[in-house]
Enzyme design. Sequence first.
Site, PDB file in Angstrom:
ATOM      1  N   ARG A 278       0.823  -1.222   0.000  1.00 56.96           N
ATOM      2  CA  ARG A 278       0.000   0.000   0.000  1.00 56.96           C
ATOM      3  C   ARG A 278       0.852   1.264   0.000  1.00 56.96           C
ATOM      4  O   ARG A 278       0.530   2.241  -0.674  1.00 56.96           O
ATOM      5  CB  ARG A 278      -0.909  -0.005   1.213  1.00 56.96           C
ATOM      6  CG  ARG A 278      -1.985  -1.087   1.115  1.00 56.96           C
ATOM      7  CD  ARG A 278      -3.036  -0.778   2.107  1.00 56.96           C
ATOM      8  NE  ARG A 278      -4.032  -1.832   2.215  1.00 56.96           N
ATOM      9  CZ  ARG A 278      -4.997  -1.818   3.108  1.00 56.96           C
ATOM     10  NH1 ARG A 278      -5.085  -0.813   3.960  1.00 56.96           N
ATOM     11  NH2 ARG A 278      -5.874  -2.783   3.167  1.00 56.96           N
TER      12      ARG A 278
ATOM     13  N   ASP B  47     -15.700   9.475   9.036  1.00 59.01           N
ATOM     14  CA  ASP B  47     -14.616   8.508   8.886  1.00 59.01           C
ATOM     15  C   ASP B  47     -13.310   9.288   9.007  1.00 59.01           C
ATOM     16  O   ASP B  47     -13.263  10.504   8.785  1.00 59.01           O
ATOM     17  CB  ASP B  47     -14.683   7.797   7.524  1.00 59.01           C
ATOM     18  CG  ASP B  47     -13.941   6.468   7.523  1.00 59.01           C
ATOM     19  OD1 ASP B  47     -14.589   5.399   7.602  1.00 59.01           O
ATOM     20  OD2 ASP B  47     -12.686   6.494   7.476  1.00 59.01           O
TER      21      ASP B  47
HETATM   22  C1  LIG Z   1     -13.875  -2.023   7.591  1.00 62.97           C
HETATM   23  S1  LIG Z   1     -14.495  -0.373   7.465  1.00 62.97           S
HETATM   24  C2  LIG Z   1     -16.105  -0.564   8.175  1.00 62.97           C
HETATM   25  C3  LIG Z   1     -17.145   0.213   7.436  1.00 62.97           C
HETATM   26  C4  LIG Z   1     -18.577   0.080   7.975  1.00 62.97           C
HETATM   27  N1  LIG Z   1     -18.678   0.580   9.321  1.00 62.97           N
HETATM   28  C5  LIG Z   1     -19.076  -1.336   7.900  1.00 62.97           C
HETATM   29  O1  LIG Z   1     -19.192  -1.999   8.925  1.00 62.97           O
HETATM   30  O2  LIG Z   1     -19.332  -1.814   6.778  1.00 62.97           O
HETATM   31  C6  LIG Z   1     -13.573   0.455   8.763  1.00 62.97           C
HETATM   32  C7  LIG Z   1     -13.549   1.966   8.625  1.00 62.97           C
HETATM   33  O3  LIG Z   1     -13.046   2.529   9.839  1.00 62.97           O
HETATM   34  C8  LIG Z   1     -12.294   3.681   9.505  1.00 62.97           C
HETATM   35  N2  LIG Z   1     -11.372   4.000  10.618  1.00 62.97           N
HETATM   36  C9  LIG Z   1     -10.228   3.358  10.984  1.00 62.97           C
HETATM   37  N3  LIG Z   1      -9.661   3.969  12.041  1.00 62.97           N
HETATM   38  C10 LIG Z   1     -10.463   5.017  12.366  1.00 62.97           C
HETATM   39  C11 LIG Z   1     -10.398   6.037  13.358  1.00 62.97           C
HETATM   40  N4  LIG Z   1      -9.387   6.109  14.227  1.00 62.97           N
HETATM   41  N5  LIG Z   1     -11.386   6.970  13.389  1.00 62.97           N
HETATM   42  C12 LIG Z   1     -12.417   6.920  12.494  1.00 62.97           C
HETATM   43  N6  LIG Z   1     -12.528   5.983  11.525  1.00 62.97           N
HETATM   44  C13 LIG Z   1     -11.558   5.042  11.460  1.00 62.97           C
HETATM   45  C14 LIG Z   1     -11.580   3.293   8.223  1.00 62.97           C
HETATM   46  O4  LIG Z   1     -11.146   4.414   7.493  1.00 62.97           O
HETATM   47  C15 LIG Z   1     -12.639   2.462   7.509  1.00 62.97           C
HETATM   48  O5  LIG Z   1     -13.352   3.225   6.568  1.00 62.97           O
END
Ligand SMILES: C[S@@+](CC[C@H](N)C(=O)[O-])C[C@H]1O[C@@H](n2cnc3c(N)ncnc32)[C@H](O)[C@@H]1O
Length: 279
Positions: free
Chosen positions: A43, A145
């Site tokens: 990445r 996000d």
């Molecule tokens: C696997 S996705 C889950 C998306 C959705 N909630 C679902 O369950 O389908 C995880 C998301 O968490 C976000 N994320 C990771 N660390 C974070 C943080 N410290 N604060 C806010 N968002 C975060 C990532 O950018 C990503 O878009």
Amino acid sequence: MHTSRPDREFHFTDDNFATIKKLIYERAGINLAETKRDMVYSRLSRRLRANNLRTFQQYLELLNDPDSHEQQEFVNSLTTNLTSFFRESHHFDILKEYFTEHKNKKSFRIWCCAASTGEEPYSIAMAAIEHFGTYNPPVEIFASDLDTKVLEKAQRGVYSFERVERLSDQRLKSFFFRGKGDNSGLVKVKSELQDLVYFFNLNLLSESWPFDQQFDIIFCRNVMIYFDKPTQYKVLKKFLPHLREDGLLFAGHSESFPHASDLFKLRKHTVYVKAHKMS
Ligand SMILES: C[S@@+](CC[C@H](N)C(=O)[O-])C[C@H]1O[C@@H](n2cnc3c(N)ncnc32)[C@H](O)[C@@H]1O
């Protein structure tokens, strides 16, 4: 120890990986396992190419430069954004049940705190429209996000047809436009849905969150899995004052919080309620 595989395009040492692991943990709470080394290499290699750099050491120096915009790109590159419309669909039935149980409320404030590319908050909007039988349901959906790239996509609301092909014909017709000509193979969510969702950038780790009113519902699904237990506990504790006494916290299917039983207790199907009334 400094090791780097000779077959690789960029010099990437154990120390480089350790520094990256520390940085992303500090900035996003993401706890990278040792097994993620190849993922990190692949990445971030894209970022080295974009910046015309030859080694990860140079890249880490760039990240230290306060004038560089690379820090956000670094974070964006290391998040995992997997999501889908109506993922864990039983949660949307529980949401509709909540609307019924609280039918005297004038409106519902919902926060979707790891909204990724938008499928989750738009599914919440669709569920609300279906439940209330109007494109103008009494809900406000706040969708945040940490990753700015996914938020741009979420705001555009344009998806490939494969992302929606498992939705019912009724949902497709009610909530999406199908692209024609140059846009064939794409769908766009209708503006009625977009009007219900307010997208913004928020780090769950940041000291303060910009909310002046509590939420009825917090969706925090499939993000805690990237955090270690102390970070999960900190975030859960910060949710408490932002959630109404009768509010619900939705977690992902593989997330459970026995280590935070003083804060939240399980209601059913990874949906949590406050462990204690705050009075
Ligand atoms: C696997 S996705 C889950 C998306 C959705 N909630 C679902 O369950 O389908 C995880 C998301 O968490 C976000 N994320 C990771 N660390 C974070 C943080 N410290 N604060 C806010 N968002 C975060 C990532 O950018 C990503 O878009």
